[in-house]
Scaffold this active site. Structure first.
Site, PDB file in Angstrom:
ATOM      1  N   ASP A   1      -8.966 101.960  -6.528  1.00  0.00           N
ATOM      2  CA  ASP A   1      -8.958 101.595  -5.148  1.00  0.00           C
ATOM      3  C   ASP A   1      -8.088 100.522  -4.575  1.00  0.00           C
ATOM      4  OD1 ASP A   1     -10.409 103.618  -4.822  1.00  0.00           O
ATOM      5  OD2 ASP A   1     -11.864 101.038  -4.277  1.00  0.00           O
TER       6      ASP A   1
ATOM      7  N   HIS B   1      -8.497  98.557  -9.465  1.00  0.00           N
ATOM      8  CA  HIS B   1      -7.629  98.488  -8.609  1.00  0.00           C
ATOM      9  C   HIS B   1      -6.475  98.301  -8.622  1.00  0.00           C
ATOM     10  CE1 HIS B   1     -11.695  97.162  -7.174  1.00  0.00           C
ATOM     11  NE2 HIS B   1     -11.514  97.328  -6.163  1.00  0.00           N
TER      12      HIS B   1
HETATM   13 ZN    ZN Z   1     -11.783  97.649  -1.780  1.00  0.00          ZN
END
Ligand code: ZN
Length: 464
Positions: free
Chosen positions: A272, A414
């Site tokens: 993400d 991430h």
């Molecule tokens: Zn996020």
């Protein structure tokens, strides 16, 4: 030598015969009839009614069209007369010094065999405000039919029309820097009669007159719903040409034979908040070396910044989903903002890779049925959160994965932290030895034979 010539002209007295007299008289008579005929013809062919009365107590200014279409002309005349009569009743009751006013104006447009007349009547009978009446008339010349909004829409599309109108009205506010109240616009567009519509080259045009239904705005709002959107609710004969879609890139994504993973345990690593610059590039290289494929949930504003990374990821067989445009908490947004956050990001990705994303991961996992319905995508959440952003420690990240991973898991990372990337690659190396393969969400679905449903959120694809 000068000589004077005297010219003698012979005048001949004209003598009319009786016959000539009759003929001349006849011609004169015809001329008079002709004049009457022209006047009459002119009257019949006039295409506007004007009336101006200016008195101390009241003014009347009327201007409306005659279209020489019987039922249409009658309707317009009736509207103007009825309101004029009401106005005159007020004038008779009047006992102040104000000058009352009755004003009728119109606009006429025509597009593709449809004549549109917008009549607006303003009357002032004392007090602080004018009252305004807006009425639209639409006439299909070919069919010789007066049209209402129901005549041009497919069945059961009124709600969709309201939704589109809401969106484009909000867009109108945003474009014109007018602060519109979201709830009022929503209510206004849902209660509209939609009697002021017309078509133009770009789409279906709708006018929302001021102070109607709800007092959502004190000016006229004029929107055009482009044919790209409007065609789905318009009857076929009223659909229009959609704008030439901009040429999308034709990128190939590297497909691999999924049979080789059928007997493996599968995990979907997902990333993400990116794309990151160098970090994501580092990740892509590491994944390639390991024959691992992952899914990126990209932010629109970062994809704009790093289009080449998105492109590379897609070409190397990874999947591109979206994480909205600017990572806002979707629970706090209006519908208009939601559509922007989601659709704009899809547009951006589509322009980069030539394919529109179908997967969304809402920021913070915040979603509900309403958001899902508006977004019209499949919602992918996660069941293992590495909390990589908190620890920024590759061993901790890798350990979280190794501790919990099972077949069918969706794991969250991430790709904007170097430690996350290194942790993910470390985990891949370890799990590979234990019979795991690393697949995109779509690969996982294909191997496991799963079809996603839009009203659900998916945390994993474990069989139990
Ligand atoms: Zn996020």
């Amino acid at each position: 030598m000068d000589q004077l010539y005297k010219r003698t002209i012979k005048y001949r007295r004209l003598k009319f015969s009786k016959l000539t007299k009759y003929i001349l008289f006849g011609l004169f008579f015809l001329a008079i009839i002709g004049v009457f005929f022209i006047l009459f013809f002119k009257e019949k062919n006039r295409d506007e009614i004007h009336e101006i009365i200016e008195k101390k107590d009241y003014n009347i200014k009327i201007n409306y069209p005659i279209l020489h279409i019987k039922n249409l002309d009658q309707e317009i005349e009736k509207l103007v007369k009825e309101n004029r009569n009401n106005f005159m009743k007020e004038v008779k009751k009047k006992n102040n010094n104000e000058t009352y006013e009755y004003l009728v104006q119109y606009e006429k447009t025509e597009y593709k065999n449809i004549k549109n007349i917008h009549i607006y009547i303003q009357s002032f009978t004392g007090g602080a405000h004018y009252t305004r009446i807006d009425k639209g008339y639409h006439y299909n010349v070919e069919k010789e039919q007066l049209l209402t909004i129901d005549n041009i829409l497919k069945d059961n599309t009124k709600t969709k029309l309201s939704e589109l109108s809401y969106y484009y009205a909000m867009q109108y506010g945003s474009d014109n820097k007018i602060e519109l109240n979201d709830a009022a616009v929503k209510e206004g567009t849902s209660k509209q009669e939609y009697n002021l519509f017309s078509f133009n080259q770009e789409g279906l045009e709708i006018i929302f007159p001021p102070y109607q239904q709800t007092s959502w705005f004190d000016h006229e709002i004029k929107i055009t719903i482009p044919y790209e959107k409007a065609n789905s609710i318009l009857k076929e004969e009223y659909q229009g040409k959609t704008k030439q879609k901009e040429e999308l890139p034709k990128l190939e994504t590297d497909k691999r034979d999924l049979n080789q993973y059928k007997d493996k345990k599968l995990v979907a690593l997902t990333f993400d908040d990116g794309p990151g610059g160098k970090t994501t590039e580092y990740l892509l290289n590491g994944l390639k070396e390991r024959d691992a494929r992952v899914t990126f949930f990209a932010l629109g504003n970062r994809a704009e910044q790093f289009p080449n990374i998105i492109k590379k990821a897609y070409q190397e067989g990874h999947e591109i989903g979206i994480h909205t445009y600017s990572h806002k908490n979707l629970f706090l947004l209006t519908d208009f903002q939601l559509i922007h956050e989601i659709n704009d990001t899809n547009d951006i990705i589509e322009r980069i890779i030539g394919k529109r994303p179908t997967l969304i991961r809402p920021p913070y996992g915040n979603t509900n049925n309403h958001i899902k319905e508006l977004g019209n995508m499949n919602t992918i959440l996660w069941d293992i959160d590495t909390e990589d952003w908190r620890y920024k420690d590759k061993h901790k990240v890798a350990n979280e994965v190794l501790k919990y991973a099972q077949d069918g898991d969706i794991i969250l990372f991430h790709d904007i932290y170097q430690s996350s990337i290194e942790g993910a690659l470390l985990a891949i190396d370890n799990l590979k030895d234990k019979g795991y393969a690393f697949v995109t969400i779509s690969e996982m679905l294909e191997i496991k034979g799963i079809t996603l449903e839009q009203n659900k959120s998916y945390f994993h694809f474990r069989s139990v």
